[in-house]
Design a protein around this motif. Structure first.
Motif, PDB file in Angstrom:
ATOM      1  N   GLU A  50      -9.640   9.070  -0.093  1.00  0.00           N
ATOM      2  CA  GLU A  50      -8.209   8.944   0.190  1.00  0.00           C
ATOM      3  C   GLU A  50      -7.848   7.496   0.520  1.00  0.00           C
ATOM      4  OE1 GLU A  50     -10.296  11.141   1.412  1.00  0.00           O
ATOM      5  OE2 GLU A  50      -9.520  13.054   0.663  1.00  0.00           O
ATOM      6  N   GLU A  51      -8.661   6.874   1.390  1.00  0.00           N
ATOM      7  CA  GLU A  51      -8.375   5.478   1.762  1.00  0.00           C
ATOM      8  C   GLU A  51      -8.587   4.536   0.574  1.00  0.00           C
ATOM      9  OE1 GLU A  51      -9.559   5.142   6.407  1.00  0.00           O
ATOM     10  OE2 GLU A  51     -10.990   6.096   5.070  1.00  0.00           O
ATOM     11  N   SER A  52      -9.542   4.884  -0.298  1.00  0.00           N
ATOM     12  CA  SER A  52      -9.761   4.066  -1.503  1.00  0.00           C
ATOM     13  C   SER A  52      -8.503   4.062  -2.353  1.00  0.00           C
ATOM     14  CB  SER A  52     -10.919   4.633  -2.346  1.00  0.00           C
ATOM     15  OG  SER A  52     -12.126   4.574  -1.637  1.00  0.00           O
ATOM     16  N   PHE A  53      -7.898   5.239  -2.507  1.00  0.00           N
ATOM     17  CA  PHE A  53      -6.689   5.345  -3.339  1.00  0.00           C
ATOM     18  C   PHE A  53      -5.550   4.526  -2.722  1.00  0.00           C
ATOM     19  CE2 PHE A  53      -3.445   8.370  -5.493  1.00  0.00           C
ATOM     20  CZ  PHE A  53      -3.410   7.564  -6.617  1.00  0.00           C
ATOM     21  N   ASP A  54      -5.444   4.567  -1.386  1.00  0.00           N
ATOM     22  CA  ASP A  54      -4.403   3.764  -0.724  1.00  0.00           C
ATOM     23  C   ASP A  54      -4.610   2.273  -1.007  1.00  0.00           C
ATOM     24  OD1 ASP A  54      -3.097   5.938   0.284  1.00  0.00           O
ATOM     25  OD2 ASP A  54      -4.117   5.899   2.226  1.00  0.00           O
ATOM     26  N   ILE A  55      -5.876   1.840  -1.023  1.00  0.00           N
ATOM     27  CA  ILE A  55      -6.159   0.418  -1.310  1.00  0.00           C
ATOM     28  C   ILE A  55      -5.747   0.091  -2.757  1.00  0.00           C
ATOM     29  CG2 ILE A  55      -8.026  -1.284  -1.627  1.00  0.00           C
ATOM     30  CD1 ILE A  55      -9.440   0.045   0.797  1.00  0.00           C
ATOM     31  N   ILE A  56      -6.072   0.998  -3.690  1.00  0.00           N
ATOM     32  CA  ILE A  56      -5.719   0.781  -5.098  1.00  0.00           C
ATOM     33  C   ILE A  56      -4.187   0.724  -5.256  1.00  0.00           C
ATOM     34  CG2 ILE A  56      -5.763   1.875  -7.403  1.00  0.00           C
ATOM     35  CD1 ILE A  56      -8.601   2.908  -6.565  1.00  0.00           C
ATOM     36  N   LEU A  57      -3.502   1.575  -4.493  1.00  0.00           N
ATOM     37  CA  LEU A  57      -2.032   1.643  -4.603  1.00  0.00           C
ATOM     38  C   LEU A  57      -1.312   0.409  -4.029  1.00  0.00           C
ATOM     39  CD1 LEU A  57      -1.346   5.425  -3.831  1.00  0.00           C
ATOM     40  CD2 LEU A  57      -1.093   4.256  -6.033  1.00  0.00           C
ATOM     41  N   GLU A  58      -2.086  -0.470  -3.343  1.00  0.00           N
ATOM     42  CA  GLU A  58      -1.467  -1.711  -2.836  1.00  0.00           C
ATOM     43  C   GLU A  58      -0.830  -2.497  -3.978  1.00  0.00           C
ATOM     44  OE1 GLU A  58      -4.495  -3.938  -0.773  1.00  0.00           O
ATOM     45  OE2 GLU A  58      -4.671  -2.441   0.813  1.00  0.00           O
ATOM     46  N   LYS A  59      -1.387  -2.347  -5.193  1.00  0.00           N
ATOM     47  CA  LYS A  59      -0.852  -3.112  -6.340  1.00  0.00           C
ATOM     48  C   LYS A  59       0.098  -2.277  -7.206  1.00  0.00           C
ATOM     49  CE  LYS A  59      -4.890  -6.058  -7.364  1.00  0.00           C
ATOM     50  NZ  LYS A  59      -5.810  -6.278  -8.491  1.00  0.00           N
ATOM     51  N   TYR A  60       0.418  -1.071  -6.748  1.00  0.00           N
ATOM     52  CA  TYR A  60       1.271  -0.166  -7.539  1.00  0.00           C
ATOM     53  C   TYR A  60       2.734  -0.552  -7.393  1.00  0.00           C
ATOM     54  CZ  TYR A  60       3.580   4.262  -8.733  1.00  0.00           C
ATOM     55  OH  TYR A  60       4.391   5.222  -9.270  1.00  0.00           O
ATOM     56  N   GLN A  61       3.448  -0.582  -8.518  1.00  0.00           N
ATOM     57  CA  GLN A  61       4.852  -1.006  -8.441  1.00  0.00           C
ATOM     58  C   GLN A  61       5.833   0.045  -8.950  1.00  0.00           C
ATOM     59  OE1 GLN A  61       4.554  -4.782 -10.458  1.00  0.00           O
ATOM     60  NE2 GLN A  61       4.450  -5.859  -8.494  1.00  0.00           N
ATOM     61  N   GLY A  62       5.321   1.250  -9.214  1.00  0.00           N
ATOM     62  CA  GLY A  62       6.185   2.302  -9.759  1.00  0.00           C
ATOM     63  C   GLY A  62       6.949   3.039  -8.672  1.00  0.00           C
ATOM     64  N   ASP A  63       7.533   4.172  -9.057  1.00  0.00           N
ATOM     65  CA  ASP A  63       8.279   4.993  -8.098  1.00  0.00           C
ATOM     66  C   ASP A  63       7.324   5.575  -7.055  1.00  0.00           C
ATOM     67  OD1 ASP A  63      10.540   4.543  -9.545  1.00  0.00           O
ATOM     68  OD2 ASP A  63      10.257   6.317 -10.828  1.00  0.00           O
ATOM     69  N   PRO A  64       7.822   5.855  -5.845  1.00  0.00           N
ATOM     70  CA  PRO A  64       6.963   6.442  -4.801  1.00  0.00           C
ATOM     71  C   PRO A  64       6.276   7.713  -5.313  1.00  0.00           C
ATOM     72  CG  PRO A  64       9.131   5.924  -3.923  1.00  0.00           C
ATOM     73  CD  PRO A  64       9.203   5.660  -5.387  1.00  0.00           C
ATOM     74  N   ILE A  65       5.016   7.905  -4.903  1.00  0.00           N
ATOM     75  CA  ILE A  65       4.267   9.076  -5.363  1.00  0.00           C
ATOM     76  C   ILE A  65       4.254  10.115  -4.242  1.00  0.00           C
ATOM     77  CG2 ILE A  65       2.036   9.906  -6.240  1.00  0.00           C
ATOM     78  CD1 ILE A  65       1.437   6.997  -7.069  1.00  0.00           C
ATOM     79  N   PRO A  66       4.807  11.329  -4.494  1.00  0.00           N
ATOM     80  CA  PRO A  66       4.787  12.354  -3.442  1.00  0.00           C
ATOM     81  C   PRO A  66       3.345  12.744  -3.076  1.00  0.00           C
ATOM     82  CG  PRO A  66       6.001  13.096  -5.410  1.00  0.00           C
ATOM     83  CD  PRO A  66       5.405  11.783  -5.747  1.00  0.00           C
ATOM     84  N   GLU A  67       3.171  13.221  -1.828  1.00  0.00           N
ATOM     85  CA  GLU A  67       1.826  13.546  -1.324  1.00  0.00           C
ATOM     86  C   GLU A  67       1.074  14.547  -2.212  1.00  0.00           C
ATOM     87  OE1 GLU A  67      -0.117  12.090   1.002  1.00  0.00           O
ATOM     88  OE2 GLU A  67       1.564  10.678   1.068  1.00  0.00           O
ATOM     89  N   ASP A  68       1.803  15.595  -2.706  1.00  0.00           N
ATOM     90  CA  ASP A  68       1.089  16.601  -3.510  1.00  0.00           C
ATOM     91  C   ASP A  68       0.626  16.007  -4.841  1.00  0.00           C
ATOM     92  OD1 ASP A  68       3.738  16.398  -4.216  1.00  0.00           O
ATOM     93  OD2 ASP A  68       3.928  18.503  -4.827  1.00  0.00           O
ATOM     94  N   LYS A  69       1.387  15.049  -5.369  1.00  0.00           N
ATOM     95  CA  LYS A  69       0.996  14.377  -6.613  1.00  0.00           C
ATOM     96  C   LYS A  69      -0.229  13.493  -6.345  1.00  0.00           C
ATOM     97  CE  LYS A  69       1.546  13.582 -10.906  1.00  0.00           C
ATOM     98  NZ  LYS A  69       1.271  14.643 -11.852  1.00  0.00           N
ATOM     99  N   LYS A  70      -0.235  12.837  -5.171  1.00  0.00           N
ATOM    100  CA  LYS A  70      -1.385  12.006  -4.793  1.00  0.00           C
ATOM    101  C   LYS A  70      -2.660  12.856  -4.770  1.00  0.00           C
ATOM    102  CE  LYS A  70       0.061   8.204  -1.815  1.00  0.00           C
ATOM    103  NZ  LYS A  70       0.019   7.674  -0.457  1.00  0.00           N
ATOM    104  N   LYS A  71      -2.520  14.056  -4.198  1.00  0.00           N
ATOM    105  CA  LYS A  71      -3.664  14.980  -4.116  1.00  0.00           C
ATOM    106  C   LYS A  71      -4.172  15.304  -5.508  1.00  0.00           C
ATOM    107  CE  LYS A  71      -3.768  17.564   0.118  1.00  0.00           C
ATOM    108  NZ  LYS A  71      -2.980  18.498   0.883  1.00  0.00           N
ATOM    109  N   GLU A  72      -3.225  15.551  -6.430  1.00  0.00           N
ATOM    110  CA  GLU A  72      -3.602  15.854  -7.817  1.00  0.00           C
ATOM    111  C   GLU A  72      -4.389  14.695  -8.432  1.00  0.00           C
ATOM    112  OE1 GLU A  72      -0.575  16.900 -10.773  1.00  0.00           O
ATOM    113  OE2 GLU A  72       0.214  18.298  -9.278  1.00  0.00           O
ATOM    114  N   TYR A  73      -3.891  13.470  -8.200  1.00  0.00           N
ATOM    115  CA  TYR A  73      -4.571  12.289  -8.743  1.00  0.00           C
ATOM    116  C   TYR A  73      -5.990  12.181  -8.175  1.00  0.00           C
ATOM    117  CZ  TYR A  73      -0.258  10.360 -10.796  1.00  0.00           C
ATOM    118  OH  TYR A  73       0.860  10.137 -11.547  1.00  0.00           O
TER     119      TYR A  73
END
Ligand code: B16
Ligand code: MG
Length: 213
Positions: A50-73
């Motif tokens: 989970e924390e790894s994904f948050d680090i990767i998302l530091e460079k994300y510039q798209g629309d906010p990702i809802p929590e349930d979608k994050k879980k799917e990813y």
């Protein structure tokens, strides 16, 4: 003997699954339009999924990702990663690692795993390493991942040893911090800990020099 037990990190110490983590994260990052390099992947060592994904998302510039979608990813990433793990065999553990573990056991040390990975049992099984350890503490048994000391304290508890009698072997900065926070000395493999570790080794068998003199 200064120590009674040795607690080993798994990924980056006993097996080299970083490349599989990288390929799986890369696939997801590409889909989300995130630039993700092998250097970025190094920041994920020892850190939970989970924390790894948050680090990767530091460079994300798209629309906010809802929590349930994050879980799917996260599930999707893990499925890709586990496909790679499914290809692992006992040959993914070097003779050097197996002989060193055996030598440490013969010298009277008790051995445990202290890994952030929720896939620990599967990796140990694939690589036929399960029997090499007295106890396993992993990502399925903790609520806080490294640099929190929880996984190492759990391993000491399973072994029935005092933390100060345990030595941790790690490849990650977060792991060296976690070991010290647990009141344990730490061996760094490679550059982990940037000089903060109690011992530094470049090859696994050097553990025998430190512990069996
Ligand atoms: P999983 P370790 C860690 O294992 C890896 O170093 C880290 O890159 C990974 O994100 C973490 O496990 C969680 O892995 O997705 O399999 O639960 O180094 O603590 O053995
Ligand atoms: Mg590691």
């Amino acid at each position: 003997m200064q120590y009674k037990a040795i607690i080993f990190d798994l990924d980056g110490v006993l097996v080299f699954t970083d490349k599989y983590h990288y390929l799986a994260w890369k696939k997801l990052a590409d889909r989300l339009g995130i630039d993700f390099t092998e250097k970025d992947n190094d920041r994920l060592r020892g850190v939970s999924r989970e924390e790894s994904f948050d680090i990767i998302l530091e460079k994300y510039q798209g629309d906010p990702i809802p929590e349930d979608k994050k879980k799917e990813y996260l599930e999707e990433k893990n499925d890709i990663y586990r496909e790679s793990l499914g290809e692992m065999t006992k040959d993914d553990v070097t003779d050097e690692v197996r002989k060193t573990l055996l030598g440490l056991r013969e010298a009277g040390y008790r051995l445990a795993i202290g890994s952030s990975s929720k896939n620990t049992a599967y990796i140990l099984e694939r690589c036929e390493l399960t029997d090499a350890f007295d106890k396993v503490a992993d990502g399925t048994m903790i609520t806080r991942s490294k640099p929190d000391p929880e996984v190492f304290l759990k391993a000491a508890q399973f072994l029935g040893e005092n933390p100060s009698d345990c030595l941790v072997v790690e490849d990650a900065d977060a792991g060296i911090t976690a070991a010290h926070a647990a009141g344990m000395d730490a061996v760094a493999i490679g550059a982990a800990g940037s000089g903060r570790a109690d011992y530094n080794i470049s090859s696994f068998k050097e553990l025998l020099d430190i512990l069996c003199e």
